[in-house]
Design a protein around this motif. Structure first.
Motif, short mmCIF file in Angstrom:
data_model
loop_
_atom_site.label_atom_id
_atom_site.label_comp_id
_atom_site.label_asym_id
_atom_site.label_seq_id
_atom_site.Cartn_x
_atom_site.Cartn_y
_atom_site.Cartn_z
N LYS A 1 0.71 -1.23 0.15
CA LYS A 1 -0.10 0.10 0.05
C LYS A 1 0.78 1.26 -0.11
O LYS A 1 0.22 2.29 -0.01
CB LYS A 1 -0.91 -0.03 1.24
CG LYS A 1 -2.09 -1.06 1.27
CD LYS A 1 -2.74 -0.88 2.48
CE LYS A 1 -3.99 -1.83 2.58
NZ LYS A 1 -4.83 -1.56 3.95
N LYS A 2 2.12 1.01 -0.01
CA LYS A 2 2.84 2.19 0.43
C LYS A 2 3.94 2.53 -0.88
O LYS A 2 4.45 1.54 -1.26
CB LYS A 2 4.06 2.09 1.36
CG LYS A 2 3.11 2.15 2.97
CD LYS A 2 4.25 2.01 3.93
CE LYS A 2 3.44 1.95 5.32
NZ LYS A 2 4.31 1.92 6.34
N SER A 3 3.91 3.51 -1.54
CA SER A 3 4.50 3.94 -2.81
C SER A 3 6.06 3.90 -2.53
O SER A 3 6.41 4.77 -1.69
CB SER A 3 4.03 5.36 -3.21
OG SER A 3 4.88 5.62 -4.32
N GLY A 4 6.70 2.94 -3.11
CA GLY A 4 8.20 3.24 -3.17
C GLY A 4 8.75 2.25 -2.03
O GLY A 4 9.83 2.28 -1.71
N VAL A 5 7.83 1.33 -1.38
CA VAL A 5 8.14 0.62 -0.25
C VAL A 5 7.86 -0.73 -0.57
O VAL A 5 6.52 -0.82 -0.85
CB VAL A 5 7.88 1.23 1.16
CG1 VAL A 5 8.49 0.13 2.16
CG2 VAL A 5 8.18 2.47 1.23
N MET A 6 8.43 -1.82 -0.45
CA MET A 6 8.12 -3.28 -0.86
C MET A 6 8.72 -3.83 0.03
O MET A 6 10.15 -4.12 0.29
CB MET A 6 8.16 -3.50 -2.33
CG MET A 6 7.92 -4.67 -2.62
SD MET A 6 8.79 -5.12 -4.22
CE MET A 6 7.97 -6.87 -4.36
N HIS A 7 8.03 -5.38 0.45
CA HIS A 7 8.97 -6.49 0.86
C HIS A 7 9.25 -7.15 -0.27
O HIS A 7 8.66 -8.07 -0.65
CB HIS A 7 7.83 -7.22 2.04
CG HIS A 7 7.91 -6.89 3.24
ND1 HIS A 7 8.88 -6.89 4.12
CD2 HIS A 7 7.08 -6.17 4.04
CE1 HIS A 7 8.69 -6.54 5.37
NE2 HIS A 7 7.80 -6.03 5.28
N ALA A 8 10.70 -6.87 -0.88
CA ALA A 8 11.16 -7.48 -1.87
C ALA A 8 12.17 -8.65 -1.61
O ALA A 8 12.94 -9.14 -2.40
CB ALA A 8 11.65 -6.54 -2.92
N CYS A 9 12.32 -8.97 -0.14
CA CYS A 9 13.21 -9.76 0.24
C CYS A 9 12.84 -10.87 1.06
O CYS A 9 13.83 -11.84 1.45
CB CYS A 9 14.55 -8.93 0.67
SG CYS A 9 16.18 -9.87 0.83
N GLY A 10 11.59 -10.92 1.40
CA GLY A 10 11.04 -12.05 2.10
C GLY A 10 10.97 -11.99 3.60
O GLY A 10 10.57 -12.85 4.16
N HIS A 11 11.38 -10.69 4.21
CA HIS A 11 11.43 -10.38 5.34
C HIS A 11 9.94 -10.69 5.96
O HIS A 11 9.75 -10.80 7.24
CB HIS A 11 11.84 -9.29 5.88
CG HIS A 11 13.31 -9.07 5.28
ND1 HIS A 11 14.17 -7.85 5.78
CD2 HIS A 11 14.17 -9.99 4.72
CE1 HIS A 11 15.51 -8.18 5.27
NE2 HIS A 11 15.45 -9.25 4.72
#
Length: 393
Positions: free
Chosen positions: A97-107
């Motif tokens: 839901k946050k622009s420019g922020v992502m869980h892209a590493c599985g944390h």
């Protein structure tokens, strides 16, 4: 057998919650050192499980202690929980839901799995021999990282062994990779400023062109790998930033370069700054330029303790079957779990999450990264069986 069936049923009951928690975290990512809502969610869940002593060792990290009614070892399990500054390109309903922020590493998966382990193990306080310590770490993605802060805050005091896993999409779902000895690279960062003499692009003879000089430096740094390091060793030196200039017809005064060095041996790591500066200085001197060179040690290598690694391999084989276990070499990526495993013996494994048939093929740190959620169940079973074999069975 009855106890095993009981444990399996408890795991089955928790499995769907782990998926739900993971999707919540994925939808609501928070960057390193900013994990306020994430840590609050985790704290509240831990309180609801009961039997835990819960604290905030640092502002956005959490430690939960499950102290058994019987004496024994102190076993720590760690999960990270921060996200990355990446714009997500997935289109499923629980995307960020946050622009420019992502869980892209599985944390998001790591934190959810450890919550699941804590919930399952909270049922066994009376049977537990020793202590289980659940470490929810902040800021793995941003050096100097959160692990050192947590160690300085005392989370490893009295701990005998420490464990962690990482969900990876270069490993097929259903497989667990375990490295003998070094499990991940040491990761260092460098900055180079080349100081020349700017001028008009039509009269380069009146300048000391830092762009040309810097280009030579970028190219020649690779000779360290090919000519200074044995071909039997693995070293990666990458220049990742090149900043120069502000107009098409002006040769600038300065150029700034940045990048990283990854190594698997301490003796090679120690030599790299001198190797680099020798090249930087030589090229700058040859062209009459000046330079500034900064080299900063980042995360240490993770070194799997041999005795604990063997225990981990036995646990994986007995839990899932020998075909699940893959004995591999170290990954070139780095991880600040090393701050914990430098303190006490530990082991770090990779849990497979890749599924070609489902199109789950994008690597960690990619805008389309996601996981086969069966990996969550595998990680949950793995860590619970580690805990059971250490403090109950």
């Amino acid at each position: 057998m009855e106890q095993k069936e009981s444990i399996d049923q408890i795991i089955e009951d928790v499995k769907s919650e782990v998926v739900t928690w993971r999707r919540y975290f994925h939808e609501n990512p928070e960057l390193s050192f900013e994990e306020t809502e994430t840590s609050k969610f985790i704290y509240d869940k831990l309180v609801s499980f009961g039997n835990m002593i819960i604290s905030h060792p640092t502002k956005t990290s959490i430690m939960a202690r499950l102290i058994g009614d019987n004496p024994g070892k102190v076993i720590a399990i760690r999960a990270d929980m921060d996200a990355l500054p990446i714009q997500e390109e997935n289109d499923f309903e629980y995307k960020s839901k946050k622009s420019g922020v992502m869980h892209a590493c599985g944390h998001d998966g790591h934190a959810s799995v450890l919550l699941g382990v804590a919930k399952v193990m909270s049922n066994f306080k009376k049977e537990l021999k020793g202590e289980l310590r659940f470490i929810f770490q902040h800021a793995e993605e941003l050096p100097p990282g959160g692990a050192h802060e947590m160690v300085e805050a005392g989370v490893m005091n009295g701990v005998d062994e420490v464990y962690a896993m990482h969900i990876m999409t270069h490993v097929p779902v259903g497989k667990i990779d375990v490295a003998e000895g070094v499990a991940s690279s040491g990761n260092d960062a460098f900055k180079i400023k080349v100081i020349g003499k700017g001028g008009h692009s039509s009269m380069p003879e009146d300048t000391i062109d830092p762009i040309l000089i810097s280009s030579e430096i970028v190219s020649n740094l690779q000779h360290i790998i090919s000519r200074k390091i044995s071909t039997n060793e693995k070293v990666v030196l990458s220049v990742t930033q090149f900043h120069a200039g502000y107009a098409y017809n002006i040769i600038p005064n300065e150029v700034e370069l940045e990048g990283s060095v990854r190594t698997f041996k301490d003796e090679i790591r120690e030599k790299m700054p001198a190797f680099m500066e020798q090249i930087i200085k030589g090229i700058c001197d040859a062209h009459g330029a000046k330079y500034k060179f900064e080299y900063n040690n980042g995360y240490d290598m993770i070194k799997n303790n041999d005795e604990i690694r063997k225990f981990v391999e036995e646990t994986i084989a007995e839990t899932f079957g020998k075909d699940t276990l893959r004995k591999t070499g170290p990954m070139m990526g780095s991880e600040d779990f090393s701050a914990f495993s430098n303190e006490v013996p530990g082991c770090f494994v990779l849990i497979g999450a890749k599924n070609d048939e489902k199109g789950i093929i994008y690597p960690n740190h990619n805008p389309r990264f996601t996981i086969d959620e069966e990996s969550l169940n595998i990680a949950l079973k793995y860590l619970i069986n580690i805990a059971m074999r250490k403090v109950i069975l």
